[in-house]
Design a protein around this motif. Structure first.
Motif, PDB file in Angstrom:
ATOM      1  N   ARG A  47      -8.820  -2.095   6.938  1.00 31.34           N
ATOM      2  CA  ARG A  47      -7.769  -1.589   7.815  1.00 31.34           C
ATOM      3  C   ARG A  47      -7.861  -2.189   9.208  1.00 31.34           C
ATOM      4  O   ARG A  47      -6.862  -2.281   9.917  1.00 31.34           O
ATOM      5  CB  ARG A  47      -7.839  -0.064   7.862  1.00 31.34           C
ATOM      6  N   ALA A  50      -6.028  -5.327   8.807  1.00 31.18           N
ATOM      7  CA  ALA A  50      -4.584  -5.071   8.731  1.00 31.18           C
ATOM      8  C   ALA A  50      -3.991  -4.699  10.079  1.00 31.18           C
ATOM      9  O   ALA A  50      -2.801  -4.916  10.321  1.00 31.18           O
ATOM     10  CB  ALA A  50      -4.322  -3.938   7.734  1.00 31.18           C
ATOM     11  N   LEU A  52      -4.389  -1.472  11.155  1.00 30.16           N
ATOM     12  CA  LEU A  52      -4.116  -0.035  11.064  1.00 30.16           C
ATOM     13  C   LEU A  52      -5.212   0.780  11.742  1.00 30.16           C
ATOM     14  O   LEU A  52      -5.093   1.978  11.926  1.00 30.16           O
ATOM     15  CB  LEU A  52      -4.002   0.390   9.597  1.00 30.16           C
ATOM     16  N   PRO A  72       0.200  -4.505  13.549  1.00 28.82           N
ATOM     17  CA  PRO A  72       0.144  -4.929  12.140  1.00 28.82           C
ATOM     18  C   PRO A  72       1.220  -5.965  11.802  1.00 28.82           C
ATOM     19  O   PRO A  72       0.954  -6.948  11.116  1.00 28.82           O
ATOM     20  CB  PRO A  72       0.384  -3.629  11.382  1.00 28.82           C
ATOM     21  N   ARG A  73       2.428  -5.747  12.306  1.00 32.00           N
ATOM     22  CA  ARG A  73       3.537  -6.628  11.903  1.00 32.00           C
ATOM     23  C   ARG A  73       3.374  -8.056  12.411  1.00 32.00           C
ATOM     24  O   ARG A  73       3.994  -8.967  11.901  1.00 32.00           O
ATOM     25  CB  ARG A  73       4.864  -6.043  12.362  1.00 32.00           C
ATOM     26  N   CYS A  77      -0.066  -9.941   7.473  1.00 28.31           N
ATOM     27  CA  CYS A  77      -0.751  -9.424   6.292  1.00 28.31           C
ATOM     28  C   CYS A  77       0.179  -8.468   5.543  1.00 28.31           C
ATOM     29  O   CYS A  77       1.017  -7.820   6.149  1.00 28.31           O
ATOM     30  CB  CYS A  77      -1.994  -8.628   6.674  1.00 28.31           C
ATOM     31  N   ALA A  78      -0.009  -8.402   4.232  1.00 24.72           N
ATOM     32  CA  ALA A  78       0.678  -7.378   3.453  1.00 24.72           C
ATOM     33  C   ALA A  78      -0.399  -6.574   2.743  1.00 24.72           C
ATOM     34  O   ALA A  78      -1.453  -7.113   2.405  1.00 24.72           O
ATOM     35  CB  ALA A  78       1.615  -8.003   2.436  1.00 24.72           C
ATOM     36  N   MET A  79      -0.128  -5.298   2.547  1.00 24.09           N
ATOM     37  CA  MET A  79      -1.178  -4.438   2.001  1.00 24.09           C
ATOM     38  C   MET A  79      -0.673  -3.637   0.819  1.00 24.09           C
ATOM     39  O   MET A  79       0.457  -3.164   0.812  1.00 24.09           O
ATOM     40  CB  MET A  79      -1.651  -3.490   3.106  1.00 24.09           C
ATOM     41  N   PHE A  81      -1.618  -0.206  -1.111  1.00 21.81           N
ATOM     42  CA  PHE A  81      -2.414   0.989  -0.849  1.00 21.81           C
ATOM     43  C   PHE A  81      -2.867   1.643  -2.146  1.00 21.81           C
ATOM     44  O   PHE A  81      -2.258   1.458  -3.198  1.00 21.81           O
ATOM     45  CB  PHE A  81      -1.591   2.001  -0.056  1.00 21.81           C
ATOM     46  N   GLY A  99      10.717  -4.700   3.779  1.00 17.31           N
ATOM     47  CA  GLY A  99      10.169  -5.638   4.762  1.00 17.31           C
ATOM     48  C   GLY A  99      11.196  -6.674   5.198  1.00 17.31           C
ATOM     49  O   GLY A  99      11.280  -7.041   6.370  1.00 17.31           O
ATOM     50  N   ARG A 146       6.413  -5.255  -3.150  1.00 19.43           N
ATOM     51  CA  ARG A 146       6.670  -5.034  -1.727  1.00 19.43           C
ATOM     52  C   ARG A 146       5.757  -5.909  -0.871  1.00 19.43           C
ATOM     53  O   ARG A 146       6.144  -6.388   0.192  1.00 19.43           O
ATOM     54  CB  ARG A 146       6.431  -3.552  -1.414  1.00 19.43           C
ATOM     55  N   ARG A 150       7.352 -10.705   1.200  1.00 13.71           N
ATOM     56  CA  ARG A 150       7.411 -11.317   2.528  1.00 13.71           C
ATOM     57  C   ARG A 150       6.595 -12.610   2.601  1.00 13.71           C
ATOM     58  O   ARG A 150       6.461 -13.206   3.658  1.00 13.71           O
ATOM     59  CB  ARG A 150       6.925 -10.329   3.579  1.00 13.71           C
ATOM     60  N   LEU A 156      -3.883  -7.779   1.361  1.00 11.91           N
ATOM     61  CA  LEU A 156      -4.985  -6.833   1.467  1.00 11.91           C
ATOM     62  C   LEU A 156      -4.773  -5.760   0.405  1.00 11.91           C
ATOM     63  O   LEU A 156      -3.668  -5.237   0.257  1.00 11.91           O
ATOM     64  CB  LEU A 156      -5.000  -6.197   2.861  1.00 11.91           C
TER      65      LEU A 156
END
Ligand SMILES: Nc1ncnc2c1ncn2[C@@H]1O[C@H](COP(=O)(O)OP(=O)(O)O)[C@@H](O)[C@H]1O
Ligand SMILES: [Mg+2]
Lengths: 363, 294
Positions: A47, A50, A52, A72-73, A77-79, A81, A99, A146, A150, A156
């Motif tokens: 995190r 990322a 976060l 984060p943006r 990175c894309a995560m 969860f 996104g 998701r 992007r 991640l």
């Protein structure tokens, strides 16, 4: 694609430090799995990459840029969860395309890209459904979609498979690895499941109590565990570990059993931990390095069989092929090949390498 | 498994229920029954019994322009106070959710206004908004009658809307905050990873997920504004100036106790009761099958 550089990163919640100075370089396009028991700080580390979670101390750089102060943006990175975190009020298509919507892409453009991604994940028929109407595996795919859409610099994953049933987990594991082979995006994957780590990773990072214990290929961490902790954590069933003592050059004693070992330069009287993998002992063989086990329970696992018992009063497990003949329980003698003996310094827990004989620092 | 405790003799149960039944009867069924009785009868001015009037009382009420004036003002009040109390509560809750996650003391303080009795709140606001004291005195000096609720009906309406909303702001805030905190954090984080900033997240994720709570509060606020406004009005404006703050509930009181028109007041209260019942029905109807995102 991007490399990630983690330099002396620490994380503290108030006075409670949970990540203690982590150094790690992840190469561009690499699939790195962070493996460790629950609560060891894996998610926290992920995190922080990322964005976060604030970085208390140290630096993280993605593709050469220090990202500590970035939102984060801005990090690319894309995560994925653990609980997928799908937007419950949006359709699958809107979830995947969110996104792009935020990025300001036009509706037709979005639609086209969502359809491409959905197709590659086998979600084409579900685009108009809400997440609540999907199965666990499908939700997992939506979460993947998701993240993919992007075309991020870094993927991640925070235990993304732990909510799936065993069969689906194996299937998704393979799909994730295939996806990585296809896209080649730098990936960091957090899990507490060693099988997941071994099968997915180019390199595994074993963490314990906020520290990195070892970084290496799955084979390296299995063959040459850098510490007592890694030895006990990797392998199923885990390595048999005993407290012992060096009794002479190339000779250790544990639980009353004397074993000759290929390690050089051991100090007589030095306290060591002796490790023996259940699958590396030879049942029934008679030679040097023999001991005997009182088997009181036999566990059938299909292709292999586990014999649980005691060696001189200490618990010991031996793994043998399922084809091995013999009674279920009883007294068996076995041989421990010298090269199969792992030694760890009893005080520091660090591995003692067979050839160099010195104490190897954790990677 | 049957978890009910059963009394061996029925009369013990009845005895234990009696106080509660007595209360319900005395304070609910009896007054309601009396109101119904009055609404359909006409009392002789100097006593001596009632005569049945059928729907005459209702016809009288509905043909009275003053009544429709009160209805209109009640609508204005309902919309004004609901918009104010819900809007501000949502804003505060959004700020609070962002900045003070889990900060219980702050939340507790914000519920207090709801626990303050209407008379106390009314008196407080009467002083706060008095034209001859405080901030408004200074403003009135610069611009005479800049603020004078005792003369200006519009000002008076603002006064009761603000004083009333103060209490419901607290109520709404607690609901909004609870709803916001029950939105999984991972959703907000996922949205952040998808590239959205705080405002965008509010708009795309938090507000849509608050929709059921909003609907619930909307109905509660409107319903309560029809009946719960009495205390504030009675303590601040007495329905004035020149009826500008005479809402339906206040008109019932005024016609009944000041004008001694029991029958008219009773008919009006039956109408108000039906209105509240209708809104409550709407609420149950829709809250029961409110949007479930599963
Ligand atoms: N927001 C937080 N506040 C305080 N402590 C936290 C917070 N998040 C995690 N921790 C603590 O940090 C440690 C590491 O947590 P985490 O990184 O989630 O572990 P895991 O390896 O299981 O993913 C745990 O001891 C946890 O209790
Ligand atoms: Mg975790």
């Amino acid at each position: 694609m991007a490399d990630i550089d983690i330099r002396s990163v620490r994380k503290a919640y108030g006075k409670n430090q949970v990540v203690h100075g982590v150094d790690l370089s992840i190469r561009s396009g690499e699939f790195v799995v962070i493996l460790g028991p629950s609560g060891c700080g894996k998610s926290t580390l992920l995190r922080m990459i990322a964005g976060l979670e604030a970085i208390t101390e140290g630096e993280i750089a993605i593709a050469g840029d220090v990202v500590n102060a970035m939102e984060p943006r801005e990090r690319g990175c894309a995560m994925v969860f653990q609980n997928y975190a799908l937007y419950p009020h949006m359709t699958v298509a809107d979830n995947i395309g969110y996104g792009l919507k935020v990025a300001g892409l036009s509706k037709p453009e979005r639609r086209a890209r969502v359809e491409t991604v959905a197709k590659s994940l086998g979600l084409s028929d579900y685009l108009d459904r809400k997440p609540g109407q999907l199965s666990g595996g499908q939700r997992q795919r939506v979460a993947m979609g998701r993240a993919m859409i992007r075309e991020p610099k870094v993927f991640l994953f925070d235990e993304p498979l732990s909510n799936l049933d065993a069969k689906l987990r194996v299937q998704m594991r393979i799909e994730i690895r295939k996806l990585h082979n296809r896209l080649g995006t730098t990936s960091v994957f957090v899990t507490h499941d060693q099988v997941e780590a071994m099968t997915l990773a180019d390199r595994v990072v074993v963490m314990n109590g906020g520290h990195i214990e070892q970084v290496g290929t799955p084979e390296e961490i299995y063959r040459n565990p850098a510490s007592r902790f890694v030895a006990g954590f990797i392998g199923s069933p885990p390595m048999n570990l005993f407290e012992g003592r060096v009794t002479g050059p190339g000779e250790v004693e544990a639980q009353g059993i004397v074993l000759s070992v290929p390690h050089a330069g051991l100090a007589r009287g030095q306290a060591v931990t002796v490790g023996i993998r259940p699958e590396e002992v030879l049942l029934g063989a008679a030679g040097s390095n023999t001991a005997s086990i009182d088997v009181d329970f036999r566990e059938e696992l299909g292709s292999v069989r586990l014999l649980h018992g005691q060696v001189a009063g200490a618990d010991f497990v031996i793994q043998v092929p399922a084809t091995t003949a013999g009674p279920k329980v009883g007294h068996f003698s076995f041989e421990v090949p010298a090269r199969a003996v792992h030694l760890f310094d009893a005080e520091t827990g660090m591995r003692i390498d067979p050839v160099a004989g010195g104490i190897r620092a954790a990677a | 498994m049957d978890r009910r405790a059963v009394y061996k003799t029925a009369w013990i149960g009845g005895l234990l229920l009696a106080p509660q039944l007595l209360l319900v009867f005395t304070f609910f069924y009896w007054p309601t029954g009396a109101a119904l009785f009055w609404a359909f009868t006409l009392e002789r001015p100097w006593g001596g019994g009632n005569e049945f009037a059928g729907l005459d009382n209702f016809r009288m009420v509905f043909s009275d322009t003053a009544y429709w004036g009160a209805v209109w003002r009640s609508m204005v009040f309902a919309l004004g106070s609901t918009a104010l109390a819900m809007g501000l509560a949502l804003l505060f809750a959004l700020f609070c959710d962002r900045q003070l996650r889990g900060y219980k003391a702050y939340q507790t303080m914000l519920i207090w206004p709801y626990a303050v009795a209407a008379p106390a709140a009314g008196v407080a606001f009467r002083f706060l908004f008095a034209p001859e004291a405080g901030v408004f005195a200074a403003l009135n000096k610069i611009h005479p009658d800049f603020w004078n609720p005792s003369v200006n009906g519009f000002h008076a309406m603002i006064l009761i809307v603000v004083a009333y909303s103060w209490k419901y702001l607290a109520y709404n805030f607690i609901f909004f905050l609870a709803a916001l905190q029950s939105i999984p954090r991972a959703l907000i984080e996922a949205s952040a990873m998808d590239g959205s900033g705080p405002l965008r997240r509010m708009w795309d994720i938090q507000l849509p997920l608050l929709a059921p709570t909003m609907f619930f509060l909307l109905v509660i606020n409107i319903t309560d504004s029809f009946v719960d406004s009495f205390g504030i009005i009675d303590l601040t404006t007495h329905g004035g100036p020149s009826k500008a703050t005479t809402l339906m509930v206040y008109k019932i009181y005024f016609d009944g106790f000041k004008g001694l028109d029991y029958s008219g007041a009773a008919a009006q209260s039956i109408v108000l009761m039906l209105l509240v019942m209708a809104l409550t029905f709407v609420q149950f109807r829709f809250i029961e099958r409110r949007v479930h995102y599963r």
